[in-house]
Design a protein around this motif. Structure first.
Motif, mmCIF file in Angstrom:
data_model
loop_
_atom_site.group_PDB
_atom_site.id
_atom_site.type_symbol
_atom_site.label_atom_id
_atom_site.label_comp_id
_atom_site.label_asym_id
_atom_site.label_seq_id
_atom_site.Cartn_x
_atom_site.Cartn_y
_atom_site.Cartn_z
ATOM 1 N N LEU A 51 -69.746 -2.777 10.718
ATOM 2 C CA LEU A 51 -68.840 -3.501 11.616
ATOM 3 C C LEU A 51 -67.510 -3.866 10.958
ATOM 4 O O LEU A 51 -66.737 -4.645 11.509
ATOM 5 N N ARG A 52 -67.231 -3.305 9.813
ATOM 6 C CA ARG A 52 -65.943 -3.539 9.157
ATOM 7 C C ARG A 52 -64.950 -2.551 9.760
ATOM 8 O O ARG A 52 -65.084 -1.345 9.593
ATOM 9 N N ALA A 53 -63.976 -3.087 10.490
ATOM 10 C CA ALA A 53 -63.017 -2.243 11.208
ATOM 11 C C ALA A 53 -61.599 -2.715 10.929
ATOM 12 O O ALA A 53 -61.362 -3.907 10.726
ATOM 13 N N TYR A 54 -60.691 -1.761 10.939
ATOM 14 C CA TYR A 54 -59.275 -2.035 10.725
ATOM 15 C C TYR A 54 -58.529 -1.653 12.006
ATOM 16 O O TYR A 54 -58.237 -0.482 12.227
ATOM 17 N N VAL A 55 -58.279 -2.659 12.843
ATOM 18 C CA VAL A 55 -57.669 -2.434 14.158
ATOM 19 C C VAL A 55 -56.202 -2.038 13.994
ATOM 20 O O VAL A 55 -55.493 -2.575 13.144
ATOM 21 N N ARG A 56 -55.769 -1.108 14.837
ATOM 22 C CA ARG A 56 -54.379 -0.653 14.825
ATOM 23 C C ARG A 56 -53.668 -0.884 16.150
ATOM 24 O O ARG A 56 -52.499 -1.186 16.185
ATOM 25 N N ARG A 57 -54.385 -0.731 17.285
ATOM 26 C CA ARG A 57 -53.699 -0.844 18.573
ATOM 27 C C ARG A 57 -54.693 -1.181 19.686
ATOM 28 O O ARG A 57 -55.802 -0.682 19.720
ATOM 29 N N PHE A 58 -54.215 -2.059 20.606
ATOM 30 C CA PHE A 58 -54.900 -2.325 21.872
ATOM 31 C C PHE A 58 -53.994 -1.818 22.983
ATOM 32 O O PHE A 58 -52.775 -2.000 22.923
ATOM 33 N N GLU A 59 -54.596 -1.228 23.981
ATOM 34 C CA GLU A 59 -53.840 -0.744 25.131
ATOM 35 C C GLU A 59 -54.589 -1.155 26.389
ATOM 36 O O GLU A 59 -55.703 -0.698 26.642
ATOM 37 N N CYS A 60 -53.982 -2.068 27.166
ATOM 38 C CA CYS A 60 -54.580 -2.475 28.435
ATOM 39 C C CYS A 60 -54.471 -1.342 29.442
ATOM 40 O O CYS A 60 -53.428 -0.700 29.560
ATOM 41 N N ILE A 61 -55.537 -1.114 30.175
ATOM 42 C CA ILE A 61 -55.584 -0.117 31.236
ATOM 43 C C ILE A 61 -55.938 -0.861 32.522
ATOM 44 O O ILE A 61 -56.877 -1.668 32.528
ATOM 45 N N GLU A 147 -60.764 -20.276 11.696
ATOM 46 C CA GLU A 147 -61.918 -20.860 11.013
ATOM 47 C C GLU A 147 -62.648 -21.872 11.895
ATOM 48 O O GLU A 147 -63.881 -21.965 11.847
ATOM 49 N N GLU A 148 -61.912 -22.606 12.706
ATOM 50 C CA GLU A 148 -62.532 -23.549 13.635
ATOM 51 C C GLU A 148 -63.358 -22.805 14.682
ATOM 52 O O GLU A 148 -64.473 -23.219 15.013
ATOM 53 N N LEU A 149 -62.814 -21.717 15.191
ATOM 54 C CA LEU A 149 -63.556 -20.907 16.160
ATOM 55 C C LEU A 149 -64.844 -20.380 15.523
ATOM 56 O O LEU A 149 -65.909 -20.406 16.143
ATOM 57 N N ASN A 150 -64.760 -19.905 14.279
ATOM 58 C CA ASN A 150 -65.957 -19.423 13.579
ATOM 59 C C ASN A 150 -66.987 -20.536 13.439
ATOM 60 O O ASN A 150 -68.183 -20.314 13.663
ATOM 61 N N LYS A 151 -66.533 -21.714 13.087
ATOM 62 C CA LYS A 151 -67.429 -22.869 12.931
ATOM 63 C C LYS A 151 -68.130 -23.173 14.257
ATOM 64 O O LYS A 151 -69.342 -23.384 14.293
ATOM 65 N N GLU A 152 -67.379 -23.164 15.359
ATOM 66 C CA GLU A 152 -67.951 -23.421 16.686
ATOM 67 C C GLU A 152 -69.002 -22.376 17.053
ATOM 68 O O GLU A 152 -69.955 -22.672 17.763
ATOM 69 N N ARG A 153 -68.845 -21.163 16.565
ATOM 70 C CA ARG A 153 -69.753 -20.056 16.899
ATOM 71 C C ARG A 153 -70.887 -19.896 15.885
ATOM 72 O O ARG A 153 -71.683 -18.974 15.978
ATOM 73 N N GLY A 154 -70.915 -20.770 14.875
ATOM 74 C CA GLY A 154 -71.999 -20.712 13.896
ATOM 75 C C GLY A 154 -71.812 -19.659 12.817
ATOM 76 O O GLY A 154 -72.786 -19.199 12.217
ATOM 77 N N ILE A 155 -70.561 -19.295 12.543
ATOM 78 C CA ILE A 155 -70.267 -18.319 11.493
ATOM 79 C C ILE A 155 -69.714 -19.071 10.287
ATOM 80 O O ILE A 155 -68.655 -19.693 10.380
ATOM 81 N N PRO A 156 -70.406 -19.030 9.157
ATOM 82 C CA PRO A 156 -69.976 -19.785 7.981
ATOM 83 C C PRO A 156 -68.634 -19.291 7.410
ATOM 84 O O PRO A 156 -68.374 -18.086 7.371
ATOM 85 N N THR A 157 -67.807 -20.216 6.954
ATOM 86 C CA THR A 157 -66.511 -19.884 6.359
ATOM 87 C C THR A 157 -66.690 -18.981 5.143
ATOM 88 O O THR A 157 -65.873 -18.097 4.908
ATOM 89 N N GLU A 158 -67.762 -19.175 4.389
ATOM 90 C CA GLU A 158 -67.979 -18.352 3.200
ATOM 91 C C GLU A 158 -68.312 -16.892 3.544
ATOM 92 O O GLU A 158 -68.342 -16.038 2.663
ATOM 93 N N HIS A 159 -68.510 -16.592 4.806
ATOM 94 C CA HIS A 159 -68.743 -15.214 5.242
ATOM 95 C C HIS A 159 -67.446 -14.518 5.663
ATOM 96 O O HIS A 159 -67.476 -13.414 6.185
ATOM 97 N N GLU A 160 -66.337 -15.165 5.424
ATOM 98 C CA GLU A 160 -65.023 -14.618 5.788
ATOM 99 C C GLU A 160 -64.580 -13.578 4.751
ATOM 100 O O GLU A 160 -64.762 -13.774 3.558
ATOM 101 N N GLU A 161 -64.006 -12.473 5.235
ATOM 102 C CA GLU A 161 -63.495 -11.408 4.370
ATOM 103 C C GLU A 161 -62.021 -11.171 4.682
ATOM 104 O O GLU A 161 -61.629 -11.116 5.849
ATOM 105 N N ASP A 162 -61.207 -11.001 3.654
ATOM 106 C CA ASP A 162 -59.784 -10.691 3.798
ATOM 107 C C ASP A 162 -59.630 -9.174 3.887
ATOM 108 O O ASP A 162 -59.774 -8.467 2.893
ATOM 109 N N LEU A 163 -59.343 -8.675 5.085
ATOM 110 C CA LEU A 163 -59.240 -7.233 5.288
ATOM 111 C C LEU A 163 -57.954 -6.641 4.731
ATOM 112 O O LEU A 163 -57.889 -5.436 4.478
ATOM 113 N N THR A 164 -56.952 -7.475 4.511
ATOM 114 C CA THR A 164 -55.683 -6.949 3.991
ATOM 115 C C THR A 164 -55.839 -6.411 2.572
ATOM 116 O O THR A 164 -55.044 -5.589 2.130
ATOM 117 N N GLN A 165 -56.867 -6.873 1.855
ATOM 118 C CA GLN A 165 -57.081 -6.452 0.469
ATOM 119 C C GLN A 165 -57.689 -5.051 0.359
ATOM 120 O O GLN A 165 -57.600 -4.422 -0.681
#
Length: 171
Positions: A51-61, A147-165
Motif C-alpha cells: 500500500l505504499r504509493a506515490y500519487v501523481r495526479r487526480f482527475e475528476c470524471i 496527525e489529528e485525523l490519524n489519531k481520530e481514526r486509530g492510526i498511531p503517529t509512530e506509524h507515519e512514514e515520510d514519502l518524500t525521502q
C-alpha cells in the motif's frame, strides 16, 4: 464476504460525516505529490509494502462521480506506473487495488488533501492515510491536521512514514 464489505463501507460512510457532501472538481483535479503516509498496520506502507504509493495526479470524471488516480508503486525497488479509476458512492470511493479499497478525500487546505482509506486484502482491514500536496511540501499546520485525523481514526503517529525521502519515481 459481503458482510465484511458492507461493514467496511458503512464505517467509512459514518467516518465521512465531516467531509463536504460535494467535492469541488477544481480542488481535486490536478497534480499531487505524496508527502506522508500512515497505517494501523505499518508493514503495509513500509518500503516494498503493497500500500505504499506515490500519487501523481487526480482527475475528476463526471463531477467527481469517478476519479482517475495516477500513481507509482515500487516493486523490487522499481517504479511501476499505475492508473486506476475509483467509483463514488456518496462521499466514499471504491477501487480494486491490492484488494478492495474504500476511501474518502478530505481537503485540508487549498494546497493539501488527505486520503483516508480502508483496504481489505481478503483477510484483514487496514486503515491507511496519505497527506498530499500540490507542491513539494506542506505547512506545520497541515501536518498537525493530518496527525489529528490519524489519531481520530486509530492510526498511531509512530506509524507515519515520510514519502518524500523515498520518492525517486518520475514526475
Amino acid at each position: 464476504m459481503k458482510t465484511v464489505f458492507l461493514t467496511l463501507l458503512l464505517g467509512l460512510v459514518c467516518a465521512a460525516q465531516e467531509a463536504p457532501a460535494e467535492l469541488d472538481p477544481s480542488q481535486i483535479t490536478g497534480d499531487w505529490r505524496s508527502i506522508l503516509t500512515a497505517a494501523d498496520n505499518k508493514e503495509k506502507i513500509e518500503e516494498g509494502g503493497p500500500l505504499r504509493a506515490y500519487v501523481r495526479r487526480f482527475e475528476c470524471i463526471d463531477s467527481c462521480s469517478s476519479l482517475s488516480i495516477k500513481f507509482y508503486a515500487k516493486f523490487l525497488k522499481q517504479c511501476t506506473f499505475l492508473n486506476v479509476v475509483a467509483e463514488r458512492e456518496g462521499d466514499v470511493y471504491q477501487v480494486g487495488y491490492m484488494g478492495s479499497n474504500f476511501f474518502e478525500l478530505i481537503p485540508v487546505s487549498e494546497n493539501s488533501l488527505v486520503v483516508y482509506g480502508e483496504n481489505f486484502d481478503g483477510v484483514k482491514v487496514t486503515k491507511v492515510t496519505q497527506l498530499l500536496a500540490k507542491g513539494n511540501d506542506v505547512t506545520e499546520e497541515e501536518i498537525q491536521q493530518y496527525e489529528e485525523l490519524n489519531k481520530e481514526r486509530g492510526i498511531p503517529t509512530e506509524h507515519e512514514e515520510d514519502l518524500t525521502q523515498t520518492d525517486d519515481c518520475p514526475q
